[in-house]
Design a protein around this motif. Structure first.
Motif, PDB file in Angstrom:
ATOM      1  N   UNK A 245       1.033  -1.137  -0.082  1.00 28.68           N
ATOM      2  CA  UNK A 245       0.423  -0.078  -0.168  1.00 28.68           C
ATOM      3  C   UNK A 245       0.886   1.515  -0.016  1.00 28.68           C
ATOM      4  N   UNK A 246       0.495   2.454  -0.530  1.00 31.39           N
ATOM      5  CA  UNK A 246       0.887   3.595  -0.855  1.00 31.39           C
ATOM      6  C   UNK A 246       0.405   4.738  -0.964  1.00 31.39           C
ATOM      7  N   UNK A 247       1.076   5.821  -0.916  1.00 26.80           N
ATOM      8  CA  UNK A 247       0.377   6.898  -1.497  1.00 26.80           C
ATOM      9  C   UNK A 247      -0.284   7.354  -2.818  1.00 26.80           C
TER      10      UNK A 247
ATOM     11  N   UNK B 151      -1.616   9.634  -3.853  1.00 31.25           N
ATOM     12  CA  UNK B 151      -1.056  10.511  -5.573  1.00 31.25           C
ATOM     13  C   UNK B 151       0.131   9.577  -6.124  1.00 31.25           C
ATOM     14  N   UNK B 152       1.372   9.214  -5.774  1.00 34.06           N
ATOM     15  CA  UNK B 152       1.975   8.569  -6.099  1.00 34.06           C
ATOM     16  C   UNK B 152       2.035   8.061  -7.069  1.00 34.06           C
TER      17      UNK B 152
ATOM     18  N   UNK C 289      -4.847   6.373  -0.039  1.00 34.31           N
ATOM     19  CA  UNK C 289      -4.248   4.904  -0.209  1.00 34.31           C
ATOM     20  C   UNK C 289      -4.097   4.258  -1.443  1.00 34.31           C
TER      21      UNK C 289
END
Lengths: 433, 433
Positions: free
Chosen positions: B43-45, B47-48, B72
């Motif tokens: 899981x990442x932001x 927005x990336x 996320x």
């Protein structure tokens, strides 16, 4: 610019090398036991947890609605997924079903040492046997896996009990007891004050006197005394089952790691028989390293035929802490067998040597950055190269390359055509005339 | 009762054994090249991706808001994550940074053969070198990894190009061209009709005549003709770089798998230099098996120092299709060295033999279900046991056990104290007097 999300970890190569060695150790032992690897989805129907699980786990779900309108969740544990898989192929699978897998799970928890929101577990389960040998095989795998990592009985112990012992004793009280609530209280008992523990038991339906009596019985851990107190088939059978599991564990080599501990109840509601937790016997023992046990009702509750099950799941956040305290955590370093250093226009020869060494199974790097001698040697140092093979234009005019032992600093010249020759892992000694 | 979510797969032991052998093959080759394993968050932001990626990938995100109100997403690819990791430790990491990892990613796509919503990739990347040797090392790893799996140049080819060749040619037209749109059109060109392709080029800013001229030039794939047509430094440099990469690939043993193909443009916008795709050269070539290339601007766009990068990511949904067509996909079966069969009350001896055989590194199962001789023998068959060690009460009275070769059916009696003795992997022959 972008930050990592709280509770999620990046693992860089040094730490990852130590983790990989640990995971490989657990999995290799599982393979030797005949556990078979499976792989499972990261996302499942949220209902698999919201229908049955305790509030604790439901409150921590990474649940959301997908683009198809499904209510889904990142899986917080493996067990419901393997239960679904067993049900889906119940007829085709020969029993006992023995599965393992290592993968991440996700819970929105308070982050602390040894507890992240993304955490890795190696799950090991047996489906289809209610015999004590199955419980004992799980214990034996866990013991062999840990000793395979360098741990000993001085470092860890398995605290073992049987859920029906507590449940059966609770039933004998002349009171309307919420057994699961009382067992959850027992599970927390070593983390909370005595007064709070007794309050929880009273909240679960015991009188204050009964709570004190129950606490004394459990804390003493005398199986015969408990059988005599309860005088019920449930408790007698549970004690006998626990003793049978321990006898099988003796044959399987795991008995010496087991301590009877009736406080061990496991928080999860689906356990039905023997339960155990691994504790650090050297350091603070406030939290278990991992746990496991028997969950005979789960498959049926997922719509399958009644299928007994027992399993364990070491976690790769807490296991490193145990290994570090015991001094057996692997070095967090990368290792390299050869660095093939190029000076001048020697790429064809350097590439040939690099390929030959790799084909023999070695870890080999060569320059891909067009760098100077010094920069390459620094790089070879930074990756802990054992030997550097220096391929220089001048040496090549004499049909030679130079081997440099990166620990001793010794160098030797070797005919380029003879290198690596018949040697799978050539050292300076192999060419020292 | 609960169903698996569409686009997600369960991998049972037989298929998993074949997948594990394949993943191990790719990773073992990566280790020999000095690529180092990392592990990364699922899981990442969001927005990336939403800040920079094309609509295609953004529309397919498994994005949601977590309990902390963070926007996320399940990661649809690895590259932005490793870019973030490089930026986070830019000073501490010695260059070149060579990383690999195998893990699942998630995209809400149309499910079809070789395309699931959860899909596994082995990502292999080099950061910190802009030299053609880095591109060539990625190609060489991919070639060695595939040949290590039993594939040959008859089964696969790498179609290779350079993004600036197309971009540079487009710039020479007297037109206001949306280069990225035109390159995306090229990337689709072999999947769509000519007319539609030309329409996309026109939509990107070319006139109809220019579109036809561009199409002809690209399809011919004559690098000298393209240099002559463009007469720009961009195109001349791009062609030279491509040729340098191919020359390095020659030294590294990968040139023979490479075909120049200017239509190869890769859909993702972050590629900056050489790009390539692996195609099945035996069957239908409508879709690439996997692809890779150079992405020199990404780290800087993530807030890091300018850091050239090149990588490739074989996918474990399409690679099996290629291997199956080539006839090199491993058998989807589990394997077992020994089954230790218990008749009567022989558990202590059976357990001792089981443990001894496991300690020698063998895959060994024994009864944990209290079953009959016949049921145990059927089970031993079902797990493809090579040898069954029959530990029977009567044999034990004579201090013997029986070894049964499960293929030939041959049996032999062996003194129990001598088994397994000095043999790491005892067979009937070892005891045939």
């Amino acid at each position: 610019m972008y930050d990592r999300i709280k509770g999620f970890r990046d693992f860089y190569p040094g730490e990852m090398a130590a983790r990989r060695a640990t995971i490989n150790g657990l999995e290799e032992t599982a393979r030797q036991y005949g556990f078979r690897e499976i792989a499972t989805p990261a996302v499942e129907r949220a209902a698999m947890w919201t229908d049955k699980s305790g509030d604790e786990i439901v409150d921590e779900l990474y649940a959301f609605e997908d683009q198809g309108g499904r209510h889904v969740t990142l899986t917080p544990e493996l067990t419901p997924t393997v239960a679904r898989m067993v049900v889906a192929k119940q007829q085709a699978l020969s029993k006992p079903i023995k599965w393992f897998s290592t993968r991440p799970f996700w819970r929105y928890e308070q982050v602390q040492q040894g507890r992240q929101r993304e955490f890795y577990q190696t799950n090991v389960d047996i489906f289809g046997s209610s015999e004590p040998e199955a419980d004992a095989e799980i214990l034996a795998w866990a013991a062999d896996a840990l000793t395979g990592l360098g741990l000993t009985g001085e470092h860890f112990e398995f605290r073992i009990s049987h859920r029906d012992i507590l449940g059966g004793v609770l039933e004998t009280f002349d009171a309307d007891v919420d057994t699961e609530a009382a067992i959850r209280a027992v599970d927390k008992s070593d983390k909370i004050e005595r007064v709070e523990y007794h309050d929880l038991l009273v909240a679960a339906g015991l009188s204050a006197d009964q709570a004190a009596q129950f606490d004394d019985l459990v804390a003493a851990g005398d199986l015969e005394a408990i059988v005599d107190f309860a005088e019920t088939e449930t408790v007698t059978d549970a004690v006998e089952n626990l003793q049978n599991v321990l006898a099988a564990a003796e044959d399987f080599g795991a008995r010496e790691y087991c301590t009877i501990s009736l406080e061990t109840a496991r928080g999860l509601d689906y356990y039905t028989g023997v339960v155990f937790e691994c504790f650090d016997s050297t350091g603070e023992v406030s939290r278990s390293v991992f746990g496991g046990g028997r969950y005979d009702d789960l498959i049926e509750s997922f719509g399958g035929q009644p299928t007994p099950a027992v399993g364990v799941a070491p976690g790769h956040a807490t296991l490193p802490l145990l290994m570090q305290r015991a001094g057996v955590w692997p070095d967090e370093e990368v290792s390299t067998d050869y660095y093939v250093l190029q000076i001048g226009d020697t790429r064809p020869t350097a590439a040939r040597i690099t390929r030959d060494l790799r084909e023999r199974g070695n870890v080999v790097e060569t320059d891909v950055s067009g760098r100077s001698f010094g920069a390459q040697l620094n790089y070879a140092d930074s990756i802990n190269a054992e030997t550097t093979v220096i391929v220089g234009e001048q040496d090549l005019e004499n049909d030679e390359v130079t081997l440099k032992d990166m620990v001793s600093g010794d160098q030797i010249q070797v005919p380029v055509e003879a290198f690596p020759g018949d040697h799978d892992r050539p050292t300076l000694e192999d060419f020292d005339a």
